[in-house]
Motif scaffolding. Structure first.
Motif, PDB file in Angstrom:
ATOM      1  N   UNK A  66       0.818  -1.206   0.000  1.00 54.70           N
ATOM      2  CA  UNK A  66       0.000   0.000   0.000  1.00 54.70           C
ATOM      3  C   UNK A  66       0.858   1.264   0.000  1.00 54.70           C
ATOM      4  N   UNK A  67       0.313   2.330  -0.542  1.00 55.14           N
ATOM      5  CA  UNK A  67       0.962   3.636  -0.533  1.00 55.14           C
ATOM      6  C   UNK A  67      -0.142   4.682  -0.578  1.00 55.14           C
ATOM      7  N   UNK A  68       0.249   5.961  -0.609  1.00 56.03           N
ATOM      8  CA  UNK A  68      -0.768   7.002  -0.678  1.00 56.03           C
ATOM      9  C   UNK A  68      -0.316   8.154  -1.570  1.00 56.03           C
ATOM     10  N   UNK A  69      -1.184   8.526  -2.509  1.00 57.00           N
ATOM     11  CA  UNK A  69      -0.898   9.585  -3.480  1.00 57.00           C
ATOM     12  C   UNK A  69      -1.864  10.757  -3.264  1.00 57.00           C
ATOM     13  N   UNK A  70      -1.503  11.959  -3.747  1.00 55.03           N
ATOM     14  CA  UNK A  70      -2.324  13.141  -3.458  1.00 55.03           C
ATOM     15  C   UNK A  70      -3.764  13.069  -3.968  1.00 55.03           C
ATOM     16  N   UNK A  71      -4.630  13.705  -3.197  1.00 51.95           N
ATOM     17  CA  UNK A  71      -6.055  13.826  -3.523  1.00 51.95           C
ATOM     18  C   UNK A  71      -6.274  14.694  -4.756  1.00 51.95           C
ATOM     19  N   UNK A 149       1.479  -1.727  -6.491  1.00 48.79           N
ATOM     20  CA  UNK A 149       1.048  -0.785  -5.459  1.00 48.79           C
ATOM     21  C   UNK A 149      -0.462  -0.588  -5.449  1.00 48.79           C
ATOM     22  N   UNK A 152      -5.800   2.777  -0.716  1.00 49.16           N
ATOM     23  CA  UNK A 152      -7.165   2.895  -0.204  1.00 49.16           C
ATOM     24  C   UNK A 152      -7.458   4.377  -0.131  1.00 49.16           C
TER      25      UNK A 152
END
Lengths: 493, 493
Positions: A66-71, A149, A152
């Motif tokens: 998992x990772x997180x990218x900008x909204x 990748x 959520x």
């Protein structure tokens, strides 16, 4: 609660109204003051959390991180891939300013015209663009691949007509974005993920699905090929429950993501993306629930067993509580979630109706008479059948019932689908029978024109070309042109 | 990797630069193309997931349930509570349109002027307003209380100066929003949650914190009282790590949320809210890490143990792998995460440097000589000390070392804080010493004017009035006015 239950519209009266009411009455979600957006209430969110945890584990088991990218996505990024922008530009929430200020006339707060952004942002409708602009820096050589990748996240599409869980402007989902060395490897991963979704749908949601390929018309904007799982709801309509897209090199080309391959030559990276969303909540509700409320498969029920005492005096209640204690302990030891509801402020009848509405799979009820006889009453939510059983061995029996409910729900849904799937060869016949719902296995000439004609005539669409479709010579039911296999046509959510 | 490690700026040279570099080199996060927003990379996200899971379990153990509220907040909602809008209006991302379209001159895609919203939305900077507008419908009677709800979400504040994890425009967090019957009960919950945060910080992050109350000036916009946990970073600066706000009846009044109390009279509901964010990642990094890279407390390390084989031939490698197998099994059986890194394409030295950079708490290395002697080398990441140990009993030894590392990290951080906390009574003295960092226990007259003067003169702020501050007669170090207890003043992140 009992009153609320009585008020629930019957499926046979108005399936759509039944659904909308059930979502609210079972405390799953409600409309928010923000157009097209819902509030997911604690009980609904608890089901979604179970789905998330299970899927997350399944993804990780295949090597995904998992990772997180900008909204926010810069407007120019969204426009890099021609088909992609075409598919998403019309339904974007656009951020144009970054500050509010007091109105000079004292009328309140206004958008500060001085705080206008040089380039507007859109709230992500999906993240291919921002992610592939990032991957450009992460990928240089074949040694950096594959990149597997998932994220959520919340996403937003400015939908005109919305329905809770099924189609909302903001929704929660996961989006996987993989980068590969070869076309073959990327295709393999695309199929692997649609298989993960199918497994999850069938084993956890107890919802049978048909795996297939979308027609060009129904493909994801920017994809070479889209795989889908399609489920049949109780009204015979289809619900697309998960998709996995082979993106070829389209996004790699749009964002100039190349790698040095094993032959020491630069090559565009091969991509896929795949996602499921809170839409699965809608699918779950519409697959199993009935006129008494929600029906949940035990594997996704936040509460699997409820025990209700029936007593007339404190002495009776104490005796019952004492007998219930080892049952609660025994169930918890087996990892089964259980609640002993001994609250005095609601009568057993109210509790029964409430837990039925909420879809708790197994209800146990224990009264003074039972205690004398060494028995307990068990009710299965799926069949609403009650049975009086010996107290002795009840823990093991409950465990077996939960397994049996999980299986029965799947089989019942499968039976419904089988009974409502029809081979049809005449377009006139099709046009009549589509009114009653169901999946129609028909021959189609493979053209977008024919697909659009079917849609215009009947509101039905090609749901997919099933992966297991047999080769079969035939002629298109509309045009009479040759066709090699049947596709599934249905009305859908 | 070895090269990257060599390039890491030393803390003593430039602490701030060291931090920024470490975040990138340890693969935790990177700047995104969206101003002020970061990409959280898989390794960083894996740490955040461990934090989330732990905190989520701690919240649920106190009766809290999760839910989800809309990302967008109607502009008018944000403005209902006077102090709240004052605090947040200046840093909002504003959604004004809901569609893009092709420019008529063919120059690309533009915001469709026809798709202007009647009322603008802001992307939530925090959710009190949308949540209290929802609670109005959920709460009628004291029987509906308490309402204990948490949401895991992204939020956005248009920050001018950003640093990864510490201050970003978009960040991930949880926000709890509770509604209560009485002021006392709400205050109790406010304190309960700051205690949960302190426990998490100390037991999982191995980061000692001071619990205290914020001055009026530093309070959450719309709160009656704000509790905080403050931690000291290695450079002596403070980092506010979590806050819990007693909101009194402010939001209930702003959104007209009343309930019928036990005396059958309508009353405004009592509220609190509490949150921690991805800022904790910054706190974790700056509390423990060193010039060789990240140092992670075992309880939050995605990978707790790595085993590196040292071999010259395939035979040696096979023999080592055979010996490693039961160690891996034994560790996993104890719930310890372990990786056996037998990749051939990186030499042991590179692997060592990489795992040091990533902060893996325990490294085991096993060579042919070790195998002959029945030994194995263990290195602790916190001390970088190596020890040769008997292979026999190594699993139990690793387990003990992990516990010991967790404790040592906490004690080391506590010692640093104690050595850098000073009682000071002279303002001149304070102004000199604040340059070297640290927490200063000083008397303050309780006025905002004095607080602002201190900030202007020294860039330091009142971090909190510690909950355990002893009553002590004194005089304000700035104004000489009377003071009853010392407060903590420090420069902060």
């Amino acid at each position: 609660m009992a009153k609320e239950l009585k008020d629930l519209t019957k499926r046979s009266e108005d399936y759509s109204k039944w659904y909308n009411e059930l979502v609210v009455k079972a405390d799953l979600a409600e409309q928010s003051p923000v157009r097209g957006c819902m509030v997911i209430k604690p009980y609904g969110y608890a089901i979604w959390e179970k789905m998330q945890q299970t899927l997350d584990g399944m993804f990780k088991a295949t090597g995904v991180q998992n990772a997180y990218f900008p909204l926010l996505i810069p407007k120019s990024f969204l426009c890099r891939e021609a088909e992609h922008v075409e598919g998403f530009a019309k339904e974007c929430a656009v951020v144009t300013h970054y500050r509010l200020k007091n109105a000079e006339d004292g009328s309140g707060v206004i958008v500060d015209p001085e705080a206008k952004l040089e380039e507007e942002f859109v709230i992500r409708p999906t993240s291919e663009t921002i992610i592939w602009s990032t991957y450009k820096n992460w990928i240089q050589s074949y040694r950096d691949l594959p990149l597997l990748i998932n994220q959520w996240a919340n996403v937003m599409r400015w939908e005109m007509r919305t329905r809770m869980f099924l189609r909302t402007s903001e929704f929660l989902w996961q989006e996987g974005h993989c980068a590969h060395e070869t076309a073959e490897e990327s295709e393999k991963r695309t199929v692997e993920m649609i298989n993960v979704y199918a497994d999850f749908a069938e084993k956890y949601m107890a919802m049978p699905v048909i795996k297939g390929v979308k027609s060009a018309n129904e493909r994801f904007a920017g994809a070479v090929n889209t795989y889908t799982i399609e489920a049949m709801m109780q009204d015979g309509k289809a619900l697309q429950s998960g998709t996995s897209h082979n993106l070829g090199q389209n996004f790699a080309k749009a964002f100039d993501v190349t790698f040095i391959n094993k032959e020491n030559k630069p090559e565009y990276v091969w991509a896929n993306s795949w996602g499921v969303s809170t839409r699965l909540m809608g699918a779950l509700i519409m697959t199993h629930s009935d006129d008494n409320g929600l029906v949940l498969p035990p594997k996704l029920a936040p509460l699997q067993v409820v025990i209700v005492p029936i007593y007339k005096s404190q002495d009776q209640k104490d005796a019952i509580s004492k007998a219930v204690h080892p049952i609660v302990e025994g169930l918890r030891k087996k990892g089964i979630s259980v609640k002993y509801d001994d609250a005095d402020n609601r009568r057993p009848g109210f509790k029964f109706a409430d837990y039925e509405l909420k879809g708790v799979p197994v209800r146990l009820a224990l009264g003074a008479r039972d205690l004398e006889n060494g028995t307990i009453e068990l009710m299965r939510r799926d069949t609403l059948e009650k049975e009086t059983l010996p107290l002795d061995g009840i823990v093991e029996r409950v465990e077996r019932e939960l397994e049996s409910i999980q299986d029965s729900l799947f089989n019942r849904a499968l039976k419904l689908r089988e009974e409502n799937t029809f081979k049809v060869d005449s377009y006139d016949d099709f046009k009549k029978r589509i009114e009653d719902g169901g999946f129609f296995l028909v021959h189609w000439d493979g053209t977008t024109e024919t697909e659009e004609k079917i849609k215009e005539d009947t509101k039905a669409t090609i749901r997919c070309i099933p992966l297991d479709a047999e080769e079969e010579e035939g002629v298109c039911m509309v045009t009479g042109k040759p066709s090699k296999r049947r596709v599934i046509v249905a009305r859908s959510y």
